[in-house]
Design a protein around this motif. Sequence first.
Motif, PDB file in Angstrom:
ATOM      1  N   ILE A   4      -7.976   3.233   5.803  1.00 48.27           N
ATOM      2  CA  ILE A   4      -9.071   2.625   5.047  1.00 48.27           C
ATOM      3  C   ILE A   4     -10.230   3.605   4.904  1.00 48.27           C
ATOM      4  N   LEU A   5     -11.009   3.402   3.858  1.00 46.40           N
ATOM      5  CA  LEU A   5     -12.218   4.181   3.660  1.00 46.40           C
ATOM      6  C   LEU A   5     -13.337   3.603   4.532  1.00 46.40           C
ATOM      7  N   PRO A   6     -14.114   4.450   5.187  1.00 42.92           N
ATOM      8  CA  PRO A   6     -15.258   3.940   5.960  1.00 42.92           C
ATOM      9  C   PRO A   6     -16.375   3.484   5.021  1.00 42.92           C
ATOM     10  N   GLY A   7     -16.263   2.266   4.549  1.00 47.74           N
ATOM     11  CA  GLY A   7     -17.198   1.741   3.553  1.00 47.74           C
ATOM     12  C   GLY A   7     -18.616   1.611   4.093  1.00 47.74           C
TER      13      GLY A   7
ATOM     14  N   ASP B  14       0.851  -1.185   0.000  1.00 51.16           N
ATOM     15  CA  ASP B  14       0.000   0.000   0.000  1.00 51.16           C
ATOM     16  C   ASP B  14       0.891   1.241   0.000  1.00 51.16           C
ATOM     17  N   HIS B  15       1.124   1.781  -1.211  1.00 56.46           N
ATOM     18  CA  HIS B  15       1.987   2.946  -1.357  1.00 56.46           C
ATOM     19  C   HIS B  15       1.193   4.249  -1.418  1.00 56.46           C
ATOM     20  N   ARG B  16      -0.086   4.153  -1.109  1.00 57.09           N
ATOM     21  CA  ARG B  16      -0.903   5.368  -1.148  1.00 57.09           C
ATOM     22  C   ARG B  16      -0.539   6.281   0.010  1.00 57.09           C
ATOM     23  N   PHE B  17      -1.110   7.488  -0.006  1.00 52.99           N
ATOM     24  CA  PHE B  17      -0.781   8.455   1.046  1.00 52.99           C
ATOM     25  C   PHE B  17      -1.592   8.172   2.311  1.00 52.99           C
ATOM     26  N   GLU B  18      -1.585   9.107   3.252  1.00 56.72           N
ATOM     27  CA  GLU B  18      -2.186   8.887   4.562  1.00 56.72           C
ATOM     28  C   GLU B  18      -3.621   9.416   4.654  1.00 56.72           C
ATOM     29  N   PHE B  19      -4.268   9.632   3.508  1.00 49.42           N
ATOM     30  CA  PHE B  19      -5.631  10.171   3.493  1.00 49.42           C
ATOM     31  C   PHE B  19      -6.628   9.154   2.957  1.00 49.42           C
ATOM     32  N   CYS B  20      -6.388   7.864   3.196  1.00 52.34           N
ATOM     33  CA  CYS B  20      -7.247   6.832   2.613  1.00 52.34           C
ATOM     34  C   CYS B  20      -8.668   6.866   3.167  1.00 52.34           C
ATOM     35  N   HIS B  21      -8.843   7.495   4.336  1.00 52.71           N
ATOM     36  CA  HIS B  21     -10.174   7.596   4.934  1.00 52.71           C
ATOM     37  C   HIS B  21     -11.020   8.679   4.271  1.00 52.71           C
TER      38      HIS B  21
ATOM     39  N   LYS C  78     -12.494  10.149   0.708  1.00 48.53           N
ATOM     40  CA  LYS C  78     -12.769   9.623  -0.634  1.00 48.53           C
ATOM     41  C   LYS C  78     -12.379  10.670  -1.673  1.00 48.53           C
ATOM     42  N   THR C  79     -11.062  10.868  -1.819  1.00 47.39           N
ATOM     43  CA  THR C  79     -10.564  11.914  -2.701  1.00 47.39           C
ATOM     44  C   THR C  79     -10.510  11.446  -4.154  1.00 47.39           C
ATOM     45  N   LEU C  80     -10.265  12.403  -5.054  1.00 49.03           N
ATOM     46  CA  LEU C  80     -10.150  12.085  -6.474  1.00 49.03           C
ATOM     47  C   LEU C  80      -8.763  11.565  -6.838  1.00 49.03           C
ATOM     48  N   ASN C  81      -7.840  11.515  -5.876  1.00 49.88           N
ATOM     49  CA  ASN C  81      -6.462  11.117  -6.151  1.00 49.88           C
ATOM     50  C   ASN C  81      -6.348   9.595  -6.137  1.00 49.88           C
ATOM     51  N   LEU C  82      -6.561   8.976  -7.290  1.00 51.46           N
ATOM     52  CA  LEU C  82      -6.679   7.519  -7.352  1.00 51.46           C
ATOM     53  C   LEU C  82      -5.631   6.852  -8.243  1.00 51.46           C
ATOM     54  N   LEU C  83      -4.541   7.560  -8.553  1.00 53.10           N
ATOM     55  CA  LEU C  83      -3.538   6.989  -9.454  1.00 53.10           C
ATOM     56  C   LEU C  83      -2.981   5.658  -8.951  1.00 53.10           C
ATOM     57  N   PRO C  84      -2.588   5.512  -7.669  1.00 48.89           N
ATOM     58  CA  PRO C  84      -2.107   4.191  -7.214  1.00 48.89           C
ATOM     59  C   PRO C  84      -3.162   3.103  -7.380  1.00 48.89           C
ATOM     60  N   ASN C  85      -4.423   3.440  -7.133  1.00 52.16           N
ATOM     61  CA  ASN C  85      -5.512   2.476  -7.304  1.00 52.16           C
ATOM     62  C   ASN C  85      -5.660   2.069  -8.764  1.00 52.16           C
ATOM     63  N   VAL C  86      -5.543   3.046  -9.653  1.00 54.71           N
ATOM     64  CA  VAL C  86      -5.653   2.773 -11.094  1.00 54.71           C
ATOM     65  C   VAL C  86      -4.546   1.820 -11.538  1.00 54.71           C
ATOM     66  N   LEU C  87      -3.319   2.104 -11.144  1.00 54.69           N
ATOM     67  CA  LEU C  87      -2.187   1.276 -11.571  1.00 54.69           C
ATOM     68  C   LEU C  87      -2.281  -0.140 -11.013  1.00 54.69           C
TER      69      LEU C  87
ATOM     70  N   HIS D 252      -1.574  -3.911   1.481  1.00 55.65           N
ATOM     71  CA  HIS D 252      -1.050  -4.169   2.819  1.00 55.65           C
ATOM     72  C   HIS D 252       0.084  -3.208   3.099  1.00 55.65           C
ATOM     73  N   ARG D 253       0.225  -2.854   4.357  1.00 54.42           N
ATOM     74  CA  ARG D 253       1.339  -2.032   4.831  1.00 54.42           C
ATOM     75  C   ARG D 253       2.184  -2.942   5.712  1.00 54.42           C
ATOM     76  N   GLU D 254       3.328  -3.357   5.142  1.00 52.28           N
ATOM     77  CA  GLU D 254       4.120  -4.453   5.692  1.00 52.28           C
ATOM     78  C   GLU D 254       3.197  -5.675   5.748  1.00 52.28           C
ATOM     79  N   GLN D 255       2.815  -6.173   6.900  1.00 53.36           N
ATOM     80  CA  GLN D 255       1.969  -7.367   6.946  1.00 53.36           C
ATOM     81  C   GLN D 255       0.509  -7.051   7.257  1.00 53.36           C
ATOM     82  N   ARG D 256       0.210  -5.805   7.619  1.00 59.72           N
ATOM     83  CA  ARG D 256      -1.173  -5.462   7.943  1.00 59.72           C
ATOM     84  C   ARG D 256      -1.994  -5.235   6.678  1.00 59.72           C
ATOM     85  N   VAL D 257      -3.102  -5.962   6.555  1.00 67.64           N
ATOM     86  CA  VAL D 257      -4.028  -5.768   5.439  1.00 67.64           C
ATOM     87  C   VAL D 257      -4.822  -4.486   5.700  1.00 67.64           C
TER      88      VAL D 257
END
Length: 282
Positions: A200-203, A136-143, A145-154, A170-175
């Motif tokens: 994580i996003l509050p789904g 999980d190389h995304r930034f720290e704003f996963c909670h 729902k921003t438009l910044n989805l490039l890591p998700n797209v790739l 996963h971040r190291e071993q944490r899902v």
Amino acid sequence: MENLAYYNGKVTHLSEMMVPFNDRSHFFGDGVYDASVARNRIIFKLEDHIERFFNSMALIDIQPDFTKNELKELLQNLCQKLETGDLFVYFQVSRGTAVRNHSYDRTIKPNLAIYMIPWTGDFSGSRRLKLMTAPDHRFEFCHIKTLNLLPNVLATQAATAQGLDEVVYHREQRVTECAHSNISILTNGVFQTAPLDHWILPGIARKYLLLASQSLGFGISEKPFTIEEMLAADEIIVSSSGTLCAPVSEIDGCVVGGRDPERLQRLQTKIYQDFFKETDID
């Protein structure tokens, strides 16, 4: 209309909508979004989605010029314009239109965009998904729902190229979560999903799976789990508004899940019944 696009009061077909070049979503992805599905022109869990949408705006300092009730009424009215009542419903707000500058004027008027297209969902629960893991190389704003989805797209493209359905971050071993879904596990009768933190996003589907599990007498747990714990789980469940409770059969080429079909089926039945009841026409 077979599809619909809305932008700041203008309504037309998707292919005909034009957005200003200086919309900050274009330069910075400076905005947030939310999405759900509709059946019989009834948007599933609409109030939950609007609440999350407004929370996302507040977290990035966007000042909307519309209320929650106004947005709810607008979305409901737009649903009436489509030829079908079974729809994918997407709405986003950007910070506004301005000459490109990293800083912004807090008085800028936000731009509200909406699109709706026909949707055909499969809530039979019979199909099991195939996944891959990825750091999980995304930034720290996963909670948010921003438009910044490039890591998700790739990541999603990498999965698609391998004939897979989703990516488990996963971040190291944490899902944490998937590229466009939440992920949970069912182990020894306990439904476990990651806690609501900045990873994580509050789904919305996640929320109702917890409630459904509790009503069925399952144990529930909101604490982190590892890749190893996920792979050993009785069932692994991917959830989103369009995929409420999808079981997993394979991760990184390894067979997983399938060890508690009775509880899985009870959970699917409960969550799908909720969907059909809420979206039935009285």
